[in-house]
Design an enzyme around this catalytic site. Structure first.
Site, PDB file in Angstrom:
ATOM      1  N   ASP A 121       1.069  -1.221   0.043  1.00  0.00           N
ATOM      2  CA  ASP A 121      -0.170  -0.043   0.241  1.00  0.00           C
ATOM      3  C   ASP A 121       1.000   1.536   0.138  1.00  0.00           C
ATOM      4  O   ASP A 121       1.529   1.450   0.746  1.00  0.00           O
ATOM      5  CB  ASP A 121      -0.745  -0.104   1.434  1.00  0.00           C
ATOM      6  CG  ASP A 121      -2.038   1.185   1.336  1.00  0.00           C
ATOM      7  OD1 ASP A 121      -2.716   1.593   0.311  1.00  0.00           O
ATOM      8  OD2 ASP A 121      -2.220   1.730   2.478  1.00  0.00           O
ATOM      9  N   ASN A 174      10.554   7.263  -0.866  1.00  0.00           N
ATOM     10  CA  ASN A 174       9.894   7.444  -1.954  1.00  0.00           C
ATOM     11  C   ASN A 174       9.663   6.538  -2.044  1.00  0.00           C
ATOM     12  O   ASN A 174      10.311   5.775  -3.342  1.00  0.00           O
ATOM     13  CB  ASN A 174      11.239   8.557  -1.374  1.00  0.00           C
ATOM     14  CG  ASN A 174      10.087   9.154  -3.393  1.00  0.00           C
ATOM     15  OD1 ASN A 174       8.896   8.888  -4.005  1.00  0.00           O
ATOM     16  ND2 ASN A 174      11.179  10.079  -4.365  1.00  0.00           N
ATOM     17  N   ASP A 202      -1.347  12.682  -2.371  1.00  0.00           N
ATOM     18  CA  ASP A 202      -1.659  13.654  -2.188  1.00  0.00           C
ATOM     19  C   ASP A 202      -1.343  14.031  -3.584  1.00  0.00           C
ATOM     20  O   ASP A 202      -1.311  14.032  -5.047  1.00  0.00           O
ATOM     21  CB  ASP A 202      -0.611  14.573  -1.696  1.00  0.00           C
ATOM     22  CG  ASP A 202      -0.100  14.224  -0.298  1.00  0.00           C
ATOM     23  OD1 ASP A 202      -1.615  14.087   0.439  1.00  0.00           O
ATOM     24  OD2 ASP A 202       0.788  13.602  -0.180  1.00  0.00           O
ATOM     25  N   LYS A 206      -1.015  22.084  -8.019  1.00  0.00           N
ATOM     26  CA  LYS A 206      -0.140  23.278  -8.603  1.00  0.00           C
ATOM     27  C   LYS A 206       0.640  22.678  -9.853  1.00  0.00           C
ATOM     28  O   LYS A 206       1.517  21.683  -9.664  1.00  0.00           O
ATOM     29  CB  LYS A 206       0.746  24.149  -7.370  1.00  0.00           C
ATOM     30  CG  LYS A 206       0.325  24.429  -6.466  1.00  0.00           C
ATOM     31  CD  LYS A 206       1.058  25.842  -6.123  1.00  0.00           C
ATOM     32  CE  LYS A 206      -0.080  26.586  -5.209  1.00  0.00           C
ATOM     33  NZ  LYS A 206       0.879  27.571  -3.695  1.00  0.00           N
ATOM     34  N   ASP A 238      -9.808  10.541  -4.453  1.00  0.00           N
ATOM     35  CA  ASP A 238     -11.531  11.103  -4.347  1.00  0.00           C
ATOM     36  C   ASP A 238     -11.334  12.180  -5.263  1.00  0.00           C
ATOM     37  O   ASP A 238     -12.134  13.131  -5.274  1.00  0.00           O
ATOM     38  CB  ASP A 238     -12.026  12.156  -2.870  1.00  0.00           C
ATOM     39  CG  ASP A 238     -10.965  12.146  -2.345  1.00  0.00           C
ATOM     40  OD1 ASP A 238      -9.418  11.906  -2.360  1.00  0.00           O
ATOM     41  OD2 ASP A 238     -10.472  13.380  -2.145  1.00  0.00           O
TER      42      ASP A 238
HETATM   43  C1  LIG Z   1      -3.469  11.677   1.308  1.00  0.00           C
HETATM   44  S1  LIG Z   1      -2.613  10.655   2.516  1.00  0.00           S
HETATM   45  C2  LIG Z   1      -2.766   8.976   1.823  1.00  0.00           C
HETATM   46  C3  LIG Z   1      -4.195   8.930   2.536  1.00  0.00           C
HETATM   47  C4  LIG Z   1      -4.206   7.037   2.743  1.00  0.00           C
HETATM   48  N1  LIG Z   1      -3.724   5.687   1.786  1.00  0.00           N
HETATM   49  C5  LIG Z   1      -6.117   7.263   2.507  1.00  0.00           C
HETATM   50  O1  LIG Z   1      -6.041   5.915   1.185  1.00  0.00           O
HETATM   51  O2  LIG Z   1      -6.684   7.250   3.251  1.00  0.00           O
HETATM   52  C6  LIG Z   1      -0.743  10.699   1.336  1.00  0.00           C
HETATM   53  C7  LIG Z   1       0.349  10.105   1.744  1.00  0.00           C
HETATM   54  O3  LIG Z   1       1.007   9.460   0.729  1.00  0.00           O
HETATM   55  C8  LIG Z   1       2.089  10.073   1.398  1.00  0.00           C
HETATM   56  N2  LIG Z   1       3.350   9.894  -0.241  1.00  0.00           N
HETATM   57  C9  LIG Z   1       3.559  11.227  -0.293  1.00  0.00           C
HETATM   58  N3  LIG Z   1       4.232  11.000  -1.357  1.00  0.00           N
HETATM   59  C10 LIG Z   1       4.819   9.812  -1.698  1.00  0.00           C
HETATM   60  C11 LIG Z   1       5.995   9.078  -1.637  1.00  0.00           C
HETATM   61  N4  LIG Z   1       6.875   9.836  -2.731  1.00  0.00           N
HETATM   62  N5  LIG Z   1       6.349   7.891  -1.946  1.00  0.00           N
HETATM   63  C12 LIG Z   1       5.462   7.140  -0.274  1.00  0.00           C
HETATM   64  N6  LIG Z   1       4.224   8.131   0.537  1.00  0.00           N
HETATM   65  C13 LIG Z   1       3.981   9.414   0.045  1.00  0.00           C
HETATM   66  C14 LIG Z   1       2.193  10.899   2.524  1.00  0.00           C
HETATM   67  O4  LIG Z   1       2.978  11.391   3.069  1.00  0.00           O
HETATM   68  C15 LIG Z   1       0.279  10.945   3.217  1.00  0.00           C
HETATM   69  O5  LIG Z   1       1.001  10.622   4.353  1.00  0.00           O
END
Ligand SMILES: C[S@@+](CC[C@H](N)C(=O)[O-])C[C@H]1O[C@@H](n2cnc3c(N)ncnc32)[C@H](O)[C@@H]1O
Length: 340
Positions: A121, A174, A202, A206, A238
């Site tokens: 995940d 990452n 995320d 932008k 979403d």
């Molecule tokens: C909006 S949250 C996700 C929520 C969760 N998956 C859910 O559906 O409830 C997005 C997550 O992706 C992580 N994230 C962003 N860029 C990432 C990357 N390049 N590698 C791993 N995690 C990343 C962020 O730190 C954040 O916790």
């Protein structure tokens, strides 16, 4: 299960917000996209931050997720005294330390049985999805990956607290850079990575921040190279525009190594519709003249109306609770050999 996090967030400022009472979460990375609540755009096409109402909804949502009732109730996190965590709102994946390949977890430390098929995940954030999915699927291993280390540490501790630990693990990296090699590494002992989920990543609205999105050409190519035929990638958000962007990148850069999952879509019908659409004159688009003529076939498959993996993510529950739509696509790795 123990932490294998190798990238730290040391030196980053924590968000100056109180953890909501009841141990609710305040870890979410991108409240900006909660413009689903305000639904306004500024001139740059970026979204405004949550208003007061949105913030209240958000805190209430965190408290609900922690309660020992509702979808995540069976984790009994409140009973176990699990606590929230304060984390930085954003981490920039483009900084040099996140551009290096992170070492894969030591699988034998992570899981009781490393021969089980693995679900990864990506962007697991709160980790409740991973814990619940692991609890409901004891025959599988589940790895939650996030770039923010405090969330990973908390996921590990919540696994212990809720008694789900032998088949679930959390690790920091990452994903855009590291996950392909981690998949190969897991498979090197003969086990399979059967599913990669990317749920509500995320959106980085932008334009100048789009390169921070998780799904990039690099990620798609590395998954095409690492994943075995028949395994699946599940995309969900979403934000429709973001789901389209993820889906299009898999279609475009996957170069035939992925297709809509034939168990969930009528792929012949999708291709027929795409062929018909290709005969029609191209409509003018509002894309600043960046149209290079590429057209999606998969767009004709539409969005899945239900979550096909049977366990909702945190953001999914929040979105549905607000009466808003969730956009879903299931892909399957084809037999095609990936271009290296
Ligand atoms: C909006 S949250 C996700 C929520 C969760 N998956 C859910 O559906 O409830 C997005 C997550 O992706 C992580 N994230 C962003 N860029 C990432 C990357 N390049 N590698 C791993 N995690 C990343 C962020 O730190 C954040 O916790």
């Amino acid at each position: 299960m123990r932490s294998t996090s190798r990238e730290t967030t040391t030196g980053n400022a924590l968000r100056d917000e109180a953890v909501p009472s009841g141990g609710g979460v305040n870890e979410d990375a991108n409240r900006a996209d909660a413009s689903r609540v305000t639904n306004k755009r500024d001139r740059d096409g970026d979204r405004r931050l949550l208003g007061v109402t949105g913030l209240k909804n958000y805190v209430q949502h965190g408290t609900k997720l922690m309660a020992d009732e509702g979808e995540y109730g069976e984790l009994e996190l409140a009973k176990a005294g699990a606590k929230g965590v304060r984390v930085r709102q954003h981490v920039n994946p483009l900084t040099s330390r996140f551009q290096e390949q992170a070492p894969a977890p030591t699988w034998t430390d992570a899981f009781d049985d490393v021969t089980r098929a693995l679900t990864i995940d990506v962007g697991c954030a709160g980790g409740r999805f991973d814990l619940l999915y692991a609890k409901r699927n004891p025959e599988r291993n589940v790895l939650g990956v996030d770039i923010r280390e405090p969330l990973v540490e908390r996921g590990l501790s919540w696994g212990e607290a809720s008694g789900v630990s032998g088949n679930v693990h959390f690790a920091t990296c990452n994903a855009t850079v590291s996950i392909g090699e981690w998949i190969k590494n897991y498979q090197s002992n003969g086990a399979e990575v059967e599913l990669v989920t990317i749920l509500h990543p995320d959106p980085h609205f932008k334009k100048r921040h789009r390169k921070r999105r998780i799904v990039q050409e690099r990620l798609v190519r590395s998954l095409a190279e690492a994943m075995k035929p028949g395994t699946r990638v599940y995309l969900q958000s979403d934000v429709e525009e973001l789901t389209e962007d993820m889906r299009d990148k898999f279609e475009r850069y996957g170069e035939g190594c992925f297709d809509l999952d034939p168990e969930l879509y009528d792929v012949d019908d999708v291709r027929e519709k795409a062929a018909k659409a290709a005969e029609a004159p191209v409509e003018k688009t509002e894309n600043d003249g960046e149209d290079d003529g590429w057209r999606s076939t998969w767009v004709h498959g539409g969005w899945l109306s239900e979550n096909p993996i049977g366990t909702p993510s945190e953001r999914e529950l929040q979105t549905l609770g607000e009466g808003l739509p969730v956009f879903r696509v299931m892909l399957r790795r084809t037999e095609n050999v990936a271009n290296q």
